[in-house]
Motif scaffolding. Structure first.
Motif, PDB file in Angstrom:
ATOM      1  N   PRO A   7      61.433  85.576  94.760  1.00  0.00           N
ATOM      2  CA  PRO A   7      61.147  84.163  94.486  1.00  0.00           C
ATOM      3  C   PRO A   7      62.419  83.332  94.584  1.00  0.00           C
ATOM      4  N   ASN A   8      62.263  82.122  95.036  1.00  0.00           N
ATOM      5  CA  ASN A   8      63.398  81.197  95.124  1.00  0.00           C
ATOM      6  C   ASN A   8      63.713  80.688  93.726  1.00  0.00           C
ATOM      7  N   LEU A   9      64.879  81.040  93.215  1.00  0.00           N
ATOM      8  CA  LEU A   9      65.269  80.639  91.861  1.00  0.00           C
ATOM      9  C   LEU A   9      65.171  79.135  91.675  1.00  0.00           C
ATOM     10  N   TYR A  10      65.489  78.398  92.733  1.00  0.00           N
ATOM     11  CA  TYR A  10      65.623  76.951  92.594  1.00  0.00           C
ATOM     12  C   TYR A  10      64.309  76.197  92.765  1.00  0.00           C
ATOM     13  N   THR A  11      63.205  76.915  92.911  1.00  0.00           N
ATOM     14  CA  THR A  11      61.904  76.252  92.847  1.00  0.00           C
ATOM     15  C   THR A  11      61.026  76.900  91.785  1.00  0.00           C
ATOM     16  N   ALA A  12      61.612  77.799  90.998  1.00  0.00           N
ATOM     17  CA  ALA A  12      60.822  78.574  90.050  1.00  0.00           C
ATOM     18  C   ALA A  12      60.635  77.884  88.707  1.00  0.00           C
ATOM     19  N   TYR A  13      61.414  76.844  88.432  1.00  0.00           N
ATOM     20  CA  TYR A  13      61.342  76.207  87.128  1.00  0.00           C
ATOM     21  C   TYR A  13      60.152  75.261  87.013  1.00  0.00           C
ATOM     22  N   TRP A  15      59.715  71.913  85.752  1.00  0.00           N
ATOM     23  CA  TRP A  15      60.708  70.872  85.486  1.00  0.00           C
ATOM     24  C   TRP A  15      60.527  70.256  84.107  1.00  0.00           C
ATOM     25  N   ASN A  16      59.316  70.332  83.571  1.00  0.00           N
ATOM     26  CA  ASN A  16      59.104  69.822  82.214  1.00  0.00           C
ATOM     27  C   ASN A  16      59.812  70.662  81.163  1.00  0.00           C
ATOM     28  N   VAL A  17      60.092  71.916  81.487  1.00  0.00           N
ATOM     29  CA  VAL A  17      60.897  72.741  80.573  1.00  0.00           C
ATOM     30  C   VAL A  17      62.298  72.146  80.444  1.00  0.00           C
ATOM     31  N   LEU A  18      62.845  71.685  81.567  1.00  0.00           N
ATOM     32  CA  LEU A  18      64.168  71.052  81.528  1.00  0.00           C
ATOM     33  C   LEU A  18      64.099  69.727  80.775  1.00  0.00           C
ATOM     34  N   ALA A  19      63.020  68.974  80.968  1.00  0.00           N
ATOM     35  CA  ALA A  19      62.849  67.722  80.222  1.00  0.00           C
ATOM     36  C   ALA A  19      62.757  67.997  78.729  1.00  0.00           C
ATOM     37  N   ASP A  20      62.035  69.033  78.363  1.00  0.00           N
ATOM     38  CA  ASP A  20      61.915  69.385  76.942  1.00  0.00           C
ATOM     39  C   ASP A  20      63.277  69.732  76.350  1.00  0.00           C
ATOM     40  N   LYS A  21      64.080  70.492  77.086  1.00  0.00           N
ATOM     41  CA  LYS A  21      65.424  70.825  76.609  1.00  0.00           C
ATOM     42  C   LYS A  21      66.253  69.560  76.417  1.00  0.00           C
ATOM     43  N   ALA A  22      66.164  68.658  77.392  1.00  0.00           N
ATOM     44  CA  ALA A  22      66.929  67.413  77.298  1.00  0.00           C
ATOM     45  C   ALA A  22      66.495  66.598  76.088  1.00  0.00           C
ATOM     46  N   GLU A  26      69.454  69.781  74.051  1.00  0.00           N
ATOM     47  CA  GLU A  26      70.044  71.040  74.481  1.00  0.00           C
ATOM     48  C   GLU A  26      70.636  70.895  75.885  1.00  0.00           C
ATOM     49  N   LEU A  27      71.745  71.549  76.100  1.00  0.00           N
ATOM     50  CA  LEU A  27      72.427  71.478  77.392  1.00  0.00           C
ATOM     51  C   LEU A  27      71.784  72.432  78.387  1.00  0.00           C
ATOM     52  N   LEU A  28      71.500  71.939  79.583  1.00  0.00           N
ATOM     53  CA  LEU A  28      70.997  72.807  80.639  1.00  0.00           C
ATOM     54  C   LEU A  28      72.046  73.846  81.004  1.00  0.00           C
ATOM     55  N   THR A  29      71.598  75.048  81.320  1.00  0.00           N
ATOM     56  CA  THR A  29      72.518  76.058  81.843  1.00  0.00           C
ATOM     57  C   THR A  29      72.936  75.663  83.252  1.00  0.00           C
ATOM     58  N   GLU A  30      73.985  76.294  83.737  1.00  0.00           N
ATOM     59  CA  GLU A  30      74.430  75.992  85.093  1.00  0.00           C
ATOM     60  C   GLU A  30      73.334  76.302  86.102  1.00  0.00           C
ATOM     61  N   ALA A  31      72.627  77.424  85.899  1.00  0.00           N
ATOM     62  CA  ALA A  31      71.549  77.783  86.825  1.00  0.00           C
ATOM     63  C   ALA A  31      70.445  76.737  86.806  1.00  0.00           C
ATOM     64  N   GLU A  32      70.104  76.247  85.628  1.00  0.00           N
ATOM     65  CA  GLU A  32      69.078  75.210  85.526  1.00  0.00           C
ATOM     66  C   GLU A  32      69.529  73.921  86.191  1.00  0.00           C
ATOM     67  N   ALA A  33      70.779  73.561  85.966  1.00  0.00           N
ATOM     68  CA  ALA A  33      71.306  72.335  86.570  1.00  0.00           C
ATOM     69  C   ALA A  33      71.331  72.440  88.088  1.00  0.00           C
TER      70      ALA A  33
END
Length: 337
Positions: A7-13, A15-22, A26-33
């Motif tokens: 799987p492509n790591l960079y399409t696997a998220y 995106w609402n998970v990142l919004a929830d962290k924000a 919470e700081l996004l990890t480098e991989a998430e960013a």
């Protein structure tokens, strides 16, 4: 033996998970960013929707307008590779000393007519002389006495005394962009250091002015450099973050460098919203050139824009920005002092 597709790591998220962290701070990890910047373009609208959740939480549908006056043009001894006013540039730009007080005050009146909340007095050079500082201070005092206007000054490297004098005169915000990551900085300029810029932002903050500091993307940096500068601006606690997109002006060392497209620019704005969720994110210089017909989408992540012209390049007609905001169903945020 058939190799199983990974799987492509960079399409696997999601995106609402990142919004929830924000939204939780919470700081996004480098991989998430990196996933935001390297996502497939098919993910763009989902990324912007997630970024809008964060933007709406902190700013609703309001848009802050800013206007720049080029208070002193050219005549700069610094060697910044992106700048048409630098000593290494051969671009044909106007060259003049600091504008008189009456001209600076008149510029603020024009800004008020355009529904601008923050008037930005910007001067070329390494830093202001005492005479230049006093000219700015006199103009600021008159503006603050006669108009409901926030003032941002951008005059270069400051001493502690200069910062304190600007604050005492009524300057609300001081801008000094970090521009790029610490690791990429020497590729852009060598006449001052990354630390010089950090120190000036700290001096402005210590004097009681709101710190404004941002970046320019499209200058040959990597995606990790973009993530690094976003992290740095979060750590610096900049209240306002102008995200500029390189306008490769002929005659500058970066002329002809065209690395950006509108989708990448939107992903950058979304990244800054996720990493600096509560801060003013401004779609700034080069947005018209680089975002082109996708400019309205920028406001789903950014909550601020410049109207009118920039320093040596033309911007969009303010009435077009007003219409864009209205068409989106958004609202101009008027100045509240």
């Amino acid at each position: 033996m058939t190799k199983t597709a990974q799987p492509n790591l960079y399409t696997a998220y999601d995106w609402n998970v990142l919004a929830d962290k924000a939204l939780r701070g919470e700081l996004l990890t480098e991989a998430e960013a990196l996933s935001v910047l390297e996502a497939d373009d098919d993910e763009l609208l989902a990324i912007m929707q997630a970024a809008f959740r964060v933007r709406k939480h902190f700013y609703g549908r309001k848009v802050k307008l800013n206007l720049i006056i080029n208070a002193k043009s050219g005549l700069c001894p610094e060697d910044c590779g992106y700048c048409s006013q630098s000593i290494v540039s051969t671009a044909p730009v106007s060259k003049y000393p600091l504008l008189e007080k009456t001209t600076l005050v008149d510029g603020a009146r024009k800004a008020l007519e355009l529904k601008v909340g923050t008037y930005c007095i910007v001067a070329s050079g390494r830093g202001p002389t005492n005479k230049e500082l006093e000219q700015v201070i006199e103009a600021v005092r008159e503006i603050k006495e006669t108009m409901p206007m926030k003032i941002c000054a951008c005059l270069g490297i400051l001493s502690e005394d200069q910062a304190n004098r600007l604050k005492e005169a009524g300057v609300d915000r001081y801008n000094h962009n970090l521009n790029t990551s610490e690791g990429h900085f020497a590729s852009i300029t060598k006449s001052h250091t990354y630390e010089d810029r950090v120190n000036t932002v700290d001096k402005a903050k210590n004097a009681g002015m709101s710190p404004c500091s941002g970046c320019i993307v499209g200058m040959g940096e990597t995606n990790r450099d973009i993530v690094d500068i976003a992290y740095s601006l979060r750590e610096l606690d900049a209240d306002s973050i102008p995200v500029n997109f390189l306008n490769p002006i002929p005659g500058t060392p970066l002329q002809g460098l065209k690395e950006l497209n509108p989708r990448k620019c939107l992903k950058v704005l979304a990244l800054f919203r996720f990493i600096c969720p509560s801060k003013e994110i401004r779609a700034s210089g080069g947005r018209e050139l680089n975002l082109r017909s996708l400019q309205p989408l920028a406001l789903y992540a950014a909550n601020s824009v410049f109207v009118g012209d920039y320093l040596t390049t033309e911007g969009q007609e303010a009435t077009l920005d007003h219409r864009m905001i209205e068409d989106l169903g958004f609202e101009i945020e008027l100045c509240a002092l």
